[in-house]
Design a protein around this motif. Sequence first.
Motif, PDB file in Angstrom:
ATOM      1  N   MET A  68       0.850  -1.201   0.000  1.00 40.20           N
ATOM      2  CA  MET A  68       0.000   0.000   0.000  1.00 40.20           C
ATOM      3  C   MET A  68       0.882   1.246   0.000  1.00 40.20           C
ATOM      4  O   MET A  68       1.828   1.341   0.778  1.00 40.20           O
ATOM      5  N   GLN A  69       0.556   2.200  -0.873  1.00 40.06           N
ATOM      6  CA  GLN A  69       1.334   3.434  -0.926  1.00 40.06           C
ATOM      7  C   GLN A  69       1.082   4.269   0.318  1.00 40.06           C
ATOM      8  O   GLN A  69      -0.045   4.388   0.790  1.00 40.06           O
ATOM      9  N   ARG A  70       2.149   4.838   0.847  1.00 43.71           N
ATOM     10  CA  ARG A  70       2.024   5.719   2.005  1.00 43.71           C
ATOM     11  C   ARG A  70       2.139   7.161   1.553  1.00 43.71           C
ATOM     12  O   ARG A  70       2.959   7.484   0.692  1.00 43.71           O
TER      13      ARG A  70
ATOM     14  N   ALA B   2      -0.999  21.701  -5.288  1.00 45.56           N
ATOM     15  CA  ALA B   2       0.054  22.010  -4.311  1.00 45.56           C
ATOM     16  C   ALA B   2       0.947  20.791  -4.103  1.00 45.56           C
ATOM     17  O   ALA B   2       2.171  20.906  -4.013  1.00 45.56           O
ATOM     18  N   VAL B   3       0.331  19.614  -4.040  1.00 43.03           N
ATOM     19  CA  VAL B   3       1.085  18.367  -3.885  1.00 43.03           C
ATOM     20  C   VAL B   3       1.975  18.136  -5.099  1.00 43.03           C
ATOM     21  O   VAL B   3       3.164  17.818  -4.978  1.00 43.03           O
TER      22      VAL B   3
ATOM     23  N   MET C  84      -8.370  14.970   2.552  1.00 45.22           N
ATOM     24  CA  MET C  84      -7.096  15.555   2.152  1.00 45.22           C
ATOM     25  C   MET C  84      -6.045  14.465   1.926  1.00 45.22           C
ATOM     26  O   MET C  84      -5.244  14.529   0.978  1.00 45.22           O
ATOM     27  N   THR C  85      -6.056  13.456   2.779  1.00 46.18           N
ATOM     28  CA  THR C  85      -5.139  12.316   2.633  1.00 46.18           C
ATOM     29  C   THR C  85      -5.365  11.612   1.299  1.00 46.18           C
ATOM     30  O   THR C  85      -4.409  11.309   0.571  1.00 46.18           O
ATOM     31  N   ALA C  86      -6.620  11.372   0.965  1.00 44.71           N
ATOM     32  CA  ALA C  86      -6.951  10.681  -0.291  1.00 44.71           C
ATOM     33  C   ALA C  86      -6.515  11.493  -1.508  1.00 44.71           C
ATOM     34  O   ALA C  86      -5.988  10.941  -2.488  1.00 44.71           O
ATOM     35  N   ILE C  87      -6.715  12.808  -1.448  1.00 45.70           N
ATOM     36  CA  ILE C  87      -6.319  13.681  -2.568  1.00 45.70           C
ATOM     37  C   ILE C  87      -4.799  13.659  -2.739  1.00 45.70           C
ATOM     38  O   ILE C  87      -4.278  13.521  -3.854  1.00 45.70           O
TER      39      ILE C  87
ATOM     40  N   ALA D  92      -3.588  10.337  -4.239  1.00 49.81           N
ATOM     41  CA  ALA D  92      -3.884  10.229  -5.671  1.00 49.81           C
ATOM     42  C   ALA D  92      -2.926  11.089  -6.491  1.00 49.81           C
ATOM     43  O   ALA D  92      -2.441  10.668  -7.558  1.00 49.81           O
ATOM     44  N   ALA D  93      -2.629  12.282  -6.011  1.00 47.21           N
ATOM     45  CA  ALA D  93      -1.707  13.171  -6.731  1.00 47.21           C
ATOM     46  C   ALA D  93      -0.295  12.580  -6.758  1.00 47.21           C
ATOM     47  O   ALA D  93       0.374  12.585  -7.793  1.00 47.21           O
TER      48      ALA D  93
END
Length: 481
Positions: A1-3, A305-306, A332-335, A338-339
């Motif tokens: 899983m990506q962190r 921003a990410v 915000m974590t999900a966004i 994904a970025a």
Amino acid sequence: MQRRGTKIVATLGPASSDPALLEQMIRAGVNCVRLNFSHGTAQDHIDRARLVREAATRAGREVAIMADLQGPKIRVGKFADGKVQLETGMKFVLDASRTEPGDINGVGLDYKELPRDVKAGDTLLLNDGLIVMTVDAVRGEQVHATVKIGGVLSNNKGINKQGGGLTAPALTAKDMEDIRTAMSFQADYVAVSFPQNASDMEMARQLCNVAGAEYRHKPGLIAKIERAEAIPNLEAICKASDGIMVARGDLAIEVGNAAVPALQKRMIKMARDLDKVVITATHMMESMITNPVPTRAEVSDVANAVLDGTDAVMLSAESATGKYPVETIRTMTAIALAAERSQVYELDSDFINQQFVRVDQAIAMAALFTAFHLNVKAIAALSQSGSTALWMSRHDSGVPIYALTPEVSAARRAALYRGVRPVVVPFDSDRENALLSAENALKSRGAVGDGDLIVLSCGEPMGKSGGTNALKVVRVGEHRG
């Protein structure tokens, strides 16, 4: 899983001061908690800092605390009825000598220097730019103005001058007292409001170091870029700080909304190039103060921003007074995830024409290069201060970086570095034992397993700050003599 690599800063307030909720927020992804010194007493902040430390311990996370200083009060005074309705075309007087409450004709000023900072023809923006006035004349302590865009003006709303030019010092007597409070609970970062130049940040550092001496603590300093005057001095301010905050609210009022996106990109790039931390702030998920889902524009704002490389994205009212603090953090974590998942890593270009004057910086870059080309599972930077991990984090390699340090304060500082996971690990003075402890720490967290390659950087002798001078590639689980 990506962190997730991008960090989340959440402002503490009435909506988020319950211990159980705060722990939920940390588990949902908060890496740094902001205490806003514009509100509350010294004891309020001391109590909230204790809550953060306790909640972080229960959650098993290293969480930074940022004390955000109020800065100068560039505001109107109070009104007899709490507010007035200003109509376009009305005359209004901002009076530094007025002591009685304001009315429809004028109001007193918390900021007494305004009559000396403005002249006829200047544009004043009040209440976050929602009300616009043009200065007609300055007569003694009175600024006579005409309302160009009306609206409700209530007690203690802020004043900005279009294009900048207000002379208020960045650090007030209250800020100096607040620095002492912040050092009493060892705030990991201190954010300085409205700095105009590097000298403002140098003074803040001196005050922090003096106030922190009895606790043997030195915080990281964050310069909030929110004045037009700061823009020409951006590089010098950045160099005098440990990081910057793109404070888009006041900055947009002073330089205009349209100028901010390009400035944001420039500031993020500059901070990373100078090995500094950068936080993007203000109105990121504003609609989630009252709604359980964000607007598509807010999603794009956070994602961009990410993609630009910000270390952290910040929540203000969304977590301080909003109805959905935990949901906002999860969103915000999900966004951010994904970025980050969409990014293509091209590390090699970062090394072209690079020159290093410090051995520890060269080791940090060598660790990145090796990990990127050797299919390494993790990079472990054994460091007293966490500086090696910071330097590594300025370049995107796609490989997780672990800052392993015996210093709790260094681990908390590293909580704000993009792509870095801080871990407190006691070091053995023997290098091989220390490296084995590092390997076991990563295994116990599920970061690596037997057979995985990891890159380890460390210094000899162990325990010396700034002494990283060795790089080792090991395969987890292999016996080493």
